[in-house]
Design an enzyme around this catalytic site. Structure first.
Site, PDB file in Angstrom:
ATOM      1  N   THR A 133     -39.011  29.325 -31.317  1.00  0.00           N
ATOM      2  CA  THR A 133     -37.728  29.993 -31.060  1.00  0.00           C
ATOM      3  C   THR A 133     -37.594  31.312 -31.812  1.00  0.00           C
ATOM      4  OG1 THR A 133     -36.584  27.957 -30.521  1.00  0.00           O
ATOM      5  CG2 THR A 133     -35.229  29.704 -31.438  1.00  0.00           C
TER       6      THR A 133
ATOM      7  N   SER B  37     -43.661  24.917 -30.050  1.00  0.00           N
ATOM      8  CA  SER B  37     -44.432  24.145 -31.040  1.00  0.00           C
ATOM      9  C   SER B  37     -44.860  22.786 -30.492  1.00  0.00           C
ATOM     10  CB  SER B  37     -43.657  24.002 -32.343  1.00  0.00           C
ATOM     11  OG  SER B  37     -42.568  23.127 -32.194  1.00  0.00           O
TER      12      SER B  37
ATOM     13  N   THR C 162     -39.684  24.971 -34.443  1.00  0.00           N
ATOM     14  CA  THR C 162     -39.215  23.988 -35.422  1.00  0.00           C
ATOM     15  C   THR C 162     -39.445  22.535 -34.971  1.00  0.00           C
ATOM     16  OG1 THR C 162     -36.988  23.958 -34.480  1.00  0.00           O
ATOM     17  CG2 THR C 162     -37.406  25.540 -36.256  1.00  0.00           C
ATOM     18  N   ASP C 163     -39.739  22.342 -33.670  1.00  0.00           N
ATOM     19  CA  ASP C 163     -39.802  20.959 -33.170  1.00  0.00           C
ATOM     20  C   ASP C 163     -40.866  20.114 -33.861  1.00  0.00           C
ATOM     21  OD1 ASP C 163     -37.725  21.423 -31.445  1.00  0.00           O
ATOM     22  OD2 ASP C 163     -38.971  21.722 -29.679  1.00  0.00           O
TER      23      ASP C 163
HETATM   24  N1  ASP Z   1     -38.634  24.308 -28.806  1.00  0.00           N
HETATM   25  C1  ASP Z   1     -38.784  25.224 -29.924  1.00  0.00           C
HETATM   26  C2  ASP Z   1     -40.157  25.044 -30.530  1.00  0.00           C
HETATM   27  O1  ASP Z   1     -40.343  24.158 -31.334  1.00  0.00           O
HETATM   28  C3  ASP Z   1     -37.694  24.978 -30.892  1.00  0.00           C
HETATM   29  C4  ASP Z   1     -37.689  25.870 -32.096  1.00  0.00           C
HETATM   30  O2  ASP Z   1     -38.552  26.677 -32.335  1.00  0.00           O
HETATM   31  O3  ASP Z   1     -36.714  25.741 -32.852  1.00  0.00           O
HETATM   32  O4  ASP Z   1     -41.022  25.792 -30.189  1.00  0.00           O
END
Ligand code: ASP
Length: 330
Positions: free
Chosen positions: A11, A58, A90-91
């Site tokens: 993100t 991710s 963050t995932d």
């Molecule tokens: N779906 C995103 C990822 O993990 C969420 C994020 O980056 O917060 O790539």
């Protein structure tokens, strides 16, 4: 002073194709875009050596990709970088950060960060998180602490951090310990330091591909059909048990049979706290499952236990050494 910055998408690096808020966002920003958007970074006196590794959600990161970045980070600190920063989604951050922590052998900080609000939204948190991560990467008090996760000006031990909310900017927490420290203005304050473990060896990509580890959550009124049908080909299993490490009694014999063939690690699905060792005695309780050969995952949550087990299996670790590793790391 310089820091090696590796970008892996997520993100923090997403934007709409026409850069409007109504457009679904995809990975498209480079490290140069990210760093240009950070007020105060140029004035911090820290130079960034940016490498755009991959721009993916991710969910598409792999053990091999992360271990490649660890190798590149090792080369960077050998060439004089004060620390390493990785930006990613963050995932899966709680898993990738733990993988890095298990193998990172250097005193230089290895800091992972990301963002919950993408750059097209009001109040994106990526720039502040990146600036805080860079500050931690060069901070003397952060040396020797292994892999760290920095979001919302909080510094978390990779070993303890969890993503605890799907969308909040306060999603990252360490439920068992709290953060190790904070970034306050430009100062990095470490308030408590966790013990370090001996770094584990890095297995080959081929060995990792073979070392599949399944994760099975205990659920209310499960008759065990799904567990009994678990396809072969897995070299290990992590059980996310109820509470202190319990499963429905119908599952206990199947888990015992599996534990005779492959390592089966017992963890808690609750999100904080350890599994117990010698309190409950019913069929499917922690004492029963240990008697059937399950290994004690200690304080490790199911996802981190899976990372550790896969790494150990890929390195050819035998059963006794796997048990010892969980006793040390769990
Ligand atoms: N779906 C995103 C990822 O993990 C969420 C994020 O980056 O917060 O790539």
């Amino acid at each position: 002073m310089h820091v090696a910055l590796f970008t892996l998408g997520g993100t923090i690096a997403m934007a709409g194709t026409d850069r409007s808020a109504a457009d679904p966002v995809v990975n498209r920003l480079t490290g140069a875009d990210l760093t240009a958007a950070v007020p105060g970074l140029a004035e911090s006196g820290v130079r960034l050596h940016v490498q755009d590794v991959r721009a993916v959600p991710s969910a598409d990161l792999t053990f091999a990709r992360i271990l490649d970045v660890v190798a590149a980070g090792s080369r960077a600190v050998a060439e004089g970088a004060a620390g390493v920063v990785v930006t990613q989604g963050t995932d899966t951050l709680e898993e990738t950060a733990y993988l890095v922590d298990l193998v990172w052998p250097h005193p230089e900080p290895f800091v992972l960060t990301g963002a919950m609000r993408n750059p097209t939204l009001a109040g994106p948190d990526g720039p502040a998180n990146l600036l805080a991560a860079v500050r931690v990467a060069v901070a003397e008090p952060a040396r020797g602490l292994g892999a760290l996760v920095v979001l919302g000006d909080e510094i978390h031990a990779a070993r303890r951090v969890r993503k605890t909310h799907s969308s909040s900017t306060g999603a990252f927490a360490s439920p068992d310990t709290g953060p190790l420290g904070r970034v306050v203005e430009e100062r990095v304050r470490i308030l408590t330091a966790p013990p370090r473990h001996t770094p584990l060896p890095t297995p080959s990509t081929a060995a990792l591909a073979e070392a599949r580890v399944a994760l099975y959550p205990a659920t209310f009124d499960d008759d065990g059909t799904l567990l009994a049908g678990l396809p072969g080909g897995h070299r290990g299993l992590v059980v996310a048990g109820f509470g202190v490490g319990h499963v429905p009694s119908a599952l206990a014999p199947t888990l015992g049979a599996l534990a005779e063939r492959v390592p089966v690690v017992l963890t808690s699905r609750t999100g904080a706290g350890p599994v117990l060792r010698h309190t409950y005695g019913a069929i499917g309780s922690e004492t029963d499952l240990q008697r059937r050969g399950l290994l004690d995952g200690g304080l490790l949550d199911p996802y981190k236990a899976r990372v550790l087990l896969r790494l150990l299996l890929a390195s050819g670790t035998d059963h006794a050494a796997i048990r010892a590793a969980f006793a040390e790391h769990g």
